[in-house]
Design an enzyme around this catalytic site. Structure first.
Site, PDB file in Angstrom:
ATOM      1  N   ASN A 151      14.238  -8.809  -9.417  1.00  0.00           N
ATOM      2  CA  ASN A 151      14.738  -7.637 -10.142  1.00  0.00           C
ATOM      3  C   ASN A 151      15.568  -7.941 -11.383  1.00  0.00           C
ATOM      4  OD1 ASN A 151      16.818  -8.487  -8.487  1.00  0.00           O
ATOM      5  ND2 ASN A 151      17.596  -6.428  -8.148  1.00  0.00           N
ATOM      6  N   GLU A 247      23.354 -13.609  -1.509  1.00  0.00           N
ATOM      7  CA  GLU A 247      23.610 -12.348  -2.221  1.00  0.00           C
ATOM      8  C   GLU A 247      22.481 -11.409  -1.822  1.00  0.00           C
ATOM      9  OE1 GLU A 247      26.237 -11.778  -4.095  1.00  0.00           O
ATOM     10  OE2 GLU A 247      27.019 -13.813  -4.069  1.00  0.00           O
ATOM     11  N   CYS A 281      20.383  -4.157  -6.719  1.00  0.00           N
ATOM     12  CA  CYS A 281      21.018  -4.319  -5.409  1.00  0.00           C
ATOM     13  C   CYS A 281      22.197  -3.381  -5.221  1.00  0.00           C
ATOM     14  CB  CYS A 281      21.435  -5.761  -5.210  1.00  0.00           C
ATOM     15  SG  CYS A 281      22.280  -6.412  -6.633  1.00  0.00           S
TER      16      CYS A 281
END
Ligand code: NAP
Length: 473
Positions: A151, A247, A281
């Site tokens: 992303n 993450e 995210c």
């Protein structure tokens, strides 16, 4: 175009190549190398040998390399943005913003390279510690295995390679299969900037195949991973005693209290919900609005959402383009249908236009619906009511994730209470949870991960603290 592997400072052929297609329109972009086990082992060997060359570089030399990479990105901003736009279907405006952020990330890495330091330790604070001068230094770990998601294919690579090089480590990078070209471009820039051969290697290929080689090899001292919680958990469980930072995902919540300026807050929240099709995210996924302003909020939110332009990521005015894969499109549709069947109101969206999923607003979804309790990673948001901020904080915390959360309020006491009680890695007051600048500490609690990025904090994760004690008497 044929995209080869990048090992030991040069492009290297392999046996297998996969066709890479753009998510919007499905046109072919490249044939991309699928690294074999042997290719990954060669990359690790190159990275290990390069640790010696990296050890010879002073911190100002490492900083200069990082500054040069930032400069090359600046000179080639448009080319880089177009690579991201094509391979990730990221609208070109957002792709340019990502390149600009990547430049900042490498600049911060250059700054950090110059100030990695230890501290003196007062050994005589303990009986028996007298007569000693002691201090700490931070040493590089060695070879770091970096695995990145689709992303933010340039900036999230920068969040791993930047601090790794700043601290004097070497890297074997496995980019996401949908977005490898941004990573290879960065490897070229590092080479041009004078990074020793082998200090950065890029091996595209199957996540599980390349990942398993990195996890099993003892020469890799740390795995730094950004991606989904499922893969993160697998990596944590299979990396032995290697250092691991994760993450991972989230279903970020934002609280909107009565009395706030909705003309200002609503457009921000719409951006937080739908930027890059919600595939961020820290996308806003759950909005909790005070019952006294609920109807006005929803009306303004829908008005603002209708302004978004859908289409080709390369068109200047596009805000929302195709989701990353057909599977994600189908999953998104199923999740919206499930919420509606369970009683949520579909206020906008939920359909397809030219293969693009329309920005979707649901009202009063149940916390048990997947659109609420799972990570949507799609242009879906739901808006629910609350009576008190305490109740809203509870709703945000009712999640297995905890990356960032936001609250819009004019009441300092409510803001401070939220700051204390929200179970997340970062609380944004009068801002969307989607806010991030690249030097701030960034990372999650619960299933959102472990460890922190943000260059200074990543450097701490990527270095070993060594104590040196001189006995003076
Ligand atoms: P993903 O499917 O987990 O993939 C991430 C990376 O892991 C890719 O390079 C992938 O390779 C690789 N991979 C897949 N299976 C693997 C395995 N068994 N072992 C080792 N590596 C493996 O995630 P994604 O769909 O690319 O990205 C979306 C996710 O990333 C979301 O959950 C999002 O929230 C999270 N994310 C988190 C942050 C953060 O900073 N917290 C930032 C951005 C994104 P392939 O592409 O070849 O499968």
């Amino acid at each position: 175009m044929k995209q080869l592997l990048w090992i030991n400072g040069q492009y290297v052929e392999t046996e297998k190549y996969n066709e890479l297609k753009g998510p919007f329109g499905q046109e072919k972009i490249a044939d991309v190398a699928m690294a074999s086990e042997n290719d990954v082992l060669n990359a690790i060997s190159a990275a290990e040998e390069a640790t010696l060359k990296m050890a010879e570089l002073t911190s100002h030399q490492r900083a200069e390399i990082l500054e040069k990479v930032a400069g090359l990105l600046k000179d080639n901003r448009e080319e880089c943005a177009r690579i991201i736009a094509k391979e990730a279907a990221k609208p070109i405006k957002a792709a340019r913003t990502e390149v600009d952020r990547t430049i900042m990330t490498y600049k911060f890495a250059a700054n950090e390279a110059r100030r990695i330091h230890g501290e003196t330790v007062p050994m005589d604070a303990a009986p028996g510690g007298e007569g000693r001068l002691a201090f700490t230094v931070r040493e590089p770990l060695g070879v770091i295995g970096a695995i990145t998601p689709f992303n933010f294919p340039m900036n999230l690579v920068a969040h791993k390679v930047g601090p790794a090089v700043a601290a004097g480590n070497t890297v074997v990078l496995k980019p996401a299969s949908q977005t490898p070209l941004s990573a290879y471009k960065i490897a070229e820039y590092f080479h041009e900037a004078g990074l020793p051969s082998g200090a950065l290697n890029v091996v595209s290929g199957s996540g599980s195949k390349v990942g398993d080689v990195l996890m099993k090899d003892n020469r890799i001292k740390m795995i730094t991973f950004t991606g989904s919680p499922e893969v993160g958990k697998y990596i944590r469980e299979n990396s032995g005693l290697k250092r691991v930072t994760l993450e991972l995902g989230s279903n970020s919540g934002v609280i909107v209290d009565e009395g706030v300026n909705l003309e200002k807050a609503v457009p921000r929240i719409v951006t937080g919900a739908f930027a890059y099709q919600g595939q961020v995210c820290i996308s806003v996924q759950r909005i909790y609005v005070h019952e006294n302003i609920f109807d006005t909020f929803v009306e303004l939110f829908l008005q603002e959402t209708r302004k978004l332009k859908l289409g080709d990521p390369l068109h200047e005015d596009t805000d929302i383009s195709a989701l990353i894969s057909k599977n994600d499109f189908d999953r998104t549709k199923d999740w919206v249908n499930e919420a509606v069947e369970n009683g949520a109101v579909l206020a906008s969206g939920g359909e397809s236009r030219e293969g693009v999923f329309t920005p979707t607003v649901l009202l009063n979804a149940s916390p048990k619906d997947k659109v609420s309790c799972e990570e949507a990673f799609a242009p879906i948001v739901h808006i629910n009511k609350f009576k008190t901020v305490d109740e809203a904080i509870g709703m945000v915390n009712e999640s297995k994730y905890g990356l960032q959360a936001g609250i819009f309020t004019n009441d300092i006491n409510k803001a401070l209470k939220a700051a204390k009680k929200l179970e997340v890695g970062g609380v944004m007051i009068n801002e969307i949870p989607t806010f991030r600048v690249d030097q701030m500490p960034y990372g999650g609690v619960k299933l959102s991960g472990m460890g922190r990025e943000g260059i200074k904090y990543a450097v701490e994760e990527m270095t070993e603290l060594k104590l040196i004690s001189f006995k003076t008497e």
